[in-house]
Design a protein around this motif. Structure first.
Motif, PDB file in Angstrom:
ATOM      1  N   ASP A  77       1.108  -1.211   0.097  1.00  0.00           N
ATOM      2  CA  ASP A  77       0.369   0.248  -0.282  1.00  0.00           C
ATOM      3  C   ASP A  77       0.934   0.958   0.458  1.00  0.00           C
ATOM      4  N   VAL A  78       2.405   1.184   0.894  1.00  0.00           N
ATOM      5  CA  VAL A  78       2.973   1.460   0.544  1.00  0.00           C
ATOM      6  C   VAL A  78       3.190   2.840  -0.981  1.00  0.00           C
ATOM      7  N   ILE A  79       3.255   1.322  -1.631  1.00  0.00           N
ATOM      8  CA  ILE A  79       4.024   2.204  -2.628  1.00  0.00           C
ATOM      9  C   ILE A  79       3.277   2.186  -3.395  1.00  0.00           C
ATOM     10  N   GLY A  80       1.432   1.093  -3.624  1.00  0.00           N
ATOM     11  CA  GLY A  80       0.350   1.935  -4.212  1.00  0.00           C
ATOM     12  C   GLY A  80       0.154   4.053  -3.845  1.00  0.00           C
ATOM     13  N   ALA A  81       0.560   4.349  -2.343  1.00  0.00           N
ATOM     14  CA  ALA A  81       0.387   5.810  -2.266  1.00  0.00           C
ATOM     15  C   ALA A  81       1.430   6.689  -2.994  1.00  0.00           C
ATOM     16  N   MET A  82       2.781   6.053  -2.673  1.00  0.00           N
ATOM     17  CA  MET A  82       3.842   6.741  -3.723  1.00  0.00           C
ATOM     18  C   MET A  82       3.816   6.983  -5.124  1.00  0.00           C
ATOM     19  N   ARG A  83       2.643   6.223  -5.841  1.00  0.00           N
ATOM     20  CA  ARG A  83       2.116   5.786  -6.902  1.00  0.00           C
ATOM     21  C   ARG A  83       0.862   7.101  -6.381  1.00  0.00           C
ATOM     22  N   CYS A  84      -0.103   7.471  -6.154  1.00  0.00           N
ATOM     23  CA  CYS A  84      -1.149   7.919  -6.777  1.00  0.00           C
ATOM     24  C   CYS A  84       0.101   9.639  -6.566  1.00  0.00           C
ATOM     25  N   LEU A  85       0.631   9.787  -5.471  1.00  0.00           N
ATOM     26  CA  LEU A  85       1.454  11.275  -4.536  1.00  0.00           C
ATOM     27  C   LEU A  85       1.970  11.201  -6.411  1.00  0.00           C
ATOM     28  N   GLY A  86       2.718  10.403  -7.170  1.00  0.00           N
ATOM     29  CA  GLY A  86       2.938  10.911  -7.405  1.00  0.00           C
ATOM     30  C   GLY A  86       4.819  11.113  -7.758  1.00  0.00           C
ATOM     31  N   VAL A  87       5.259   9.976  -6.496  1.00  0.00           N
ATOM     32  CA  VAL A  87       6.457  10.340  -6.953  1.00  0.00           C
ATOM     33  C   VAL A  87       6.923   9.483  -8.290  1.00  0.00           C
ATOM     34  N   PRO A  88       8.599   9.849  -8.757  1.00  0.00           N
ATOM     35  CA  PRO A  88       9.115   9.318  -9.769  1.00  0.00           C
ATOM     36  C   PRO A  88       9.191   8.104  -9.534  1.00  0.00           C
ATOM     37  N   ASN A  89       8.930   6.741 -10.870  1.00  0.00           N
ATOM     38  CA  ASN A  89       8.682   5.478 -11.152  1.00  0.00           C
ATOM     39  C   ASN A  89      10.191   5.160 -10.499  1.00  0.00           C
ATOM     40  N   THR A  90      11.176   5.868 -10.921  1.00  0.00           N
ATOM     41  CA  THR A  90      12.742   5.060 -10.550  1.00  0.00           C
ATOM     42  C   THR A  90      12.684   4.714  -9.013  1.00  0.00           C
ATOM     43  N   LEU A  91      12.184   5.681  -8.428  1.00  0.00           N
ATOM     44  CA  LEU A  91      12.210   5.989  -7.293  1.00  0.00           C
ATOM     45  C   LEU A  91      11.117   4.742  -6.257  1.00  0.00           C
ATOM     46  N   ILE A  92      10.419   4.568  -6.721  1.00  0.00           N
ATOM     47  CA  ILE A  92       8.470   3.345  -7.317  1.00  0.00           C
ATOM     48  C   ILE A  92       9.945   2.070  -7.430  1.00  0.00           C
ATOM     49  N   THR A  93      10.078   2.025  -8.488  1.00  0.00           N
ATOM     50  CA  THR A  93      11.059   0.587  -8.694  1.00  0.00           C
ATOM     51  C   THR A  93      12.364   0.302  -7.759  1.00  0.00           C
ATOM     52  N   ILE A  94      12.706   1.390  -7.575  1.00  0.00           N
ATOM     53  CA  ILE A  94      14.421   0.737  -6.443  1.00  0.00           C
ATOM     54  C   ILE A  94      13.564   0.404  -5.322  1.00  0.00           C
ATOM     55  N   THR A  95      12.700   1.026  -4.625  1.00  0.00           N
ATOM     56  CA  THR A  95      12.429   1.027  -3.598  1.00  0.00           C
ATOM     57  C   THR A  95      11.256  -0.615  -2.983  1.00  0.00           C
ATOM     58  N   GLY A  96      10.813  -0.500  -4.344  1.00  0.00           N
ATOM     59  CA  GLY A  96       9.935  -1.848  -3.811  1.00  0.00           C
ATOM     60  C   GLY A  96      11.510  -3.433  -4.282  1.00  0.00           C
ATOM     61  N   LEU A  97      12.135  -2.811  -5.261  1.00  0.00           N
ATOM     62  CA  LEU A  97      13.198  -4.304  -5.185  1.00  0.00           C
ATOM     63  C   LEU A  97      14.228  -4.352  -4.347  1.00  0.00           C
ATOM     64  N   GLY A  98      13.657  -2.587  -3.469  1.00  0.00           N
ATOM     65  CA  GLY A  98      15.578  -2.527  -2.373  1.00  0.00           C
ATOM     66  C   GLY A  98      14.245  -3.911  -1.284  1.00  0.00           C
ATOM     67  N   TYR A  99      13.279  -3.163  -1.237  1.00  0.00           N
ATOM     68  CA  TYR A  99      12.617  -3.837  -0.026  1.00  0.00           C
ATOM     69  C   TYR A  99      12.383  -5.430   0.252  1.00  0.00           C
ATOM     70  N   ARG A 100      12.148  -6.195  -0.947  1.00  0.00           N
ATOM     71  CA  ARG A 100      12.545  -7.457  -1.539  1.00  0.00           C
ATOM     72  C   ARG A 100      14.096  -7.925  -1.142  1.00  0.00           C
ATOM     73  N   LEU A 101      15.024  -7.246  -1.856  1.00  0.00           N
ATOM     74  CA  LEU A 101      16.540  -7.363  -1.704  1.00  0.00           C
ATOM     75  C   LEU A 101      16.953  -7.913  -0.066  1.00  0.00           C
ATOM     76  N   ALA A 102      16.244  -6.907   0.181  1.00  0.00           N
ATOM     77  CA  ALA A 102      16.870  -6.609   1.914  1.00  0.00           C
ATOM     78  C   ALA A 102      17.040  -7.898   2.201  1.00  0.00           C
ATOM     79  N   PHE A 103      14.891  -8.673   2.816  1.00  0.00           N
ATOM     80  CA  PHE A 103      14.733  -9.816   3.018  1.00  0.00           C
ATOM     81  C   PHE A 103      15.780 -11.135   2.530  1.00  0.00           C
ATOM     82  N   VAL A 104      16.442 -10.995   1.364  1.00  0.00           N
ATOM     83  CA  VAL A 104      17.202 -11.757   0.466  1.00  0.00           C
ATOM     84  C   VAL A 104      18.836 -11.916   1.570  1.00  0.00           C
ATOM     85  N   ALA A 105      19.187 -10.210   1.365  1.00  0.00           N
ATOM     86  CA  ALA A 105      20.226 -10.353   2.370  1.00  0.00           C
ATOM     87  C   ALA A 105      20.286  -9.849   4.022  1.00  0.00           C
TER      88      ALA A 105
END
Lengths: 179, 237
Positions: free
Chosen positions: B119-147
């Motif tokens: 939902d945070v990612i969805g909210a970022m999209r709605c608030l017009g956050v640049p797509n690059t930031l959203i992509t890095i945040t989403g991938l970073g969140y997934r990768l954080a658990f791997v790391a």
């Protein structure tokens, strides 16, 4: 014509690759502090700064700043650290760290010079912010600013030594034409 | 300092959980602005913030034990940092600054426990956050658990082999572990890059958009902003 096609393919490849690697640096920026804090040596070694510096040395300026921006917020969301007002201050520091390192690399400075420049710029930003905050809470501002920079000395040394060493391994992430 | 298994979100199906992520993020930000911006002579403002947070925590039905467990290391750090104020400042100043920091930390922990990251990612999209930031945040969140998985395995192995060591030796070991972690995460990322290439990844993550804000939520959002500005104006009057 072939050169233009190559340029376009290169740009596309970078557009696709860089967010993935930026995410890896963000993840490292979240997890490395946990590793260091487990043994209570996190504060002085500034473990969140190292992956951000590496991102600056490995990624283009267009993406590097995003790593500095996202890392403290994501870490705060996932682990609660740094505690909530701190990510605002750390965002400014880490964006400067990543962006200066990236711009220095883009200007073809050696990795050690780019790393040292970025760490120096980050220290200046840290000093300015802490000085302002200290005067706001009624503490001696100059002394607090210097203390905040000096308390991270082992981390600064680690970044200056380890940053360029790792950067060589990441060079292939940023295969700028002519390098 | 730790990441709870499965992330910080604790689903209790409460009214707080049912609120829109945009509203929760805005409300949390407003509360932090009020707490940080409160002048020294406005302790009542901090009391109101604490009461609001207390009510939200009770309504969220998140077990107090979970919140306290996450707050404990943060509280310790804030109090230790706050002690520095005592060298030059007064007890009043120490209490005031520590309370502000604790309220902000409490607010952050509660928001992350009551809002799913999607939902945070969805909210970022709605608030017009640049797509690059959203992509890095989403991938970073997934990768954080791997790391994290890699880091925990390395730590367990290390602590089994070296249960106790002198501080300097331990520092050297942790630096080596850090180096190994960076290399392992790089290898995992390389594999992930190939996998994403194979799935025709074009540099941006896709996601379902959040539904438009309902009228009630819009009104609450406007009221929240108004109350924030009003309280601060009252405190600085």
């Amino acid at each position: 014509m072939t050169e233009e096609t190559n340029e376009a393919a290169f740009a596309h490849s970078q557009r696709v690759r860089e967010p993935i690697w930026a995410a890896a640096f963000v993840a490292l920026g979240v997890i490395l502090p946990i590793l260091f804090h487990l043994l209570s040596i996190g504060r002085v070694f500034l473990p969140m700064h190292l992956p951000v510096l590496l991102a600056g040395l490995a990624l283009s300026p267009r993406i590097a700043w995003a790593v500095g921006f996202i890392t403290p917020w994501l870490s705060s969301w996932l682990t609660g650290m740094p505690p909530m007002p701190m990510p605002v201050m750390m965002t400014a520091e880490l964006i400067v760290l990543a962006e200066v390192a990236s711009l220095a690399t883009a200007a073809r400075l050696p990795a050690w010079a780019g790393g040292a420049l970025a760490v120096g710029a980050r220290c200046v930003v840290s000093y300015v912010i802490v000085t302002y905050l200290a005067s706001w809470v009624g503490l001696p501002s100059g002394a607090s600013g210097i203390a905040s920079v000096l308390s991270g000395t082992p981390g600064i040394i680690l970044q200056i030594v380890a940053g360029p060493a790792f950067a060589a391994g990441f060079r292939r992430l940023r295969p700028v034409a002519g390098r | 300092m730790r990441i709870p298994p499965g992330g910080p979100y604790i689903d209790t199906g409460s009214q707080v959980h049912a609120l829109d992520a945009r509203f929760k993020l805005t409300a949390a930000l407003s509360l932090m602005i009020v707490a940080i911006g409160a002048p020294t002579n406005a302790a009542w403002l901090l009391a109101i913030s604490a009461a609001l947070l207390g009510a939200s925590t009770a309504l969220s039905r998140i077990p107090a034990r979970s919140l306290l467990f996450r707050m404990a290391p943060i509280t310790g750090l804030i109090l230790i940092a706050g002690l520095g104020i005592l060298f030059e400042g007064t007890w009043d100043r120490f209490l005031f600054v520590s309370t502000k920091a604790l309220l902000c930390a409490w607010c952050g922990v509660l928001t992350s426990a009551a809002t799913p990251f999607g939902d945070v990612i969805g909210a970022m999209r709605c608030l017009g956050v640049p797509n690059t930031l959203i992509t890095i945040t989403g991938l970073g969140y997934r990768l954080a658990f791997v790391a994290l998985d890699e880091a925990l395995r390395m730590m367990s192995a290390y602590l089994c082999r070296v249960p106790s060591a002198r501080p300097l030796v331990r520092i050297r070991h942790v630096c080596r572990l850090g180096e190994a972690l960076i290399r392992r995460v790089m290898r995992r990322t390389e594999r992930m890059e190939w996998a994403l290439h194979a799935r025709a990844f074009d540099g941006s993550l896709r996601g379902l958009p959040l539904s438009p804000l309902r009228l009630r939520e819009r009104l609450i959002l406007v009221a929240t902003g108004g109350i924030t500005i009003g309280l601060l104006a009252l405190a600085y009057r």
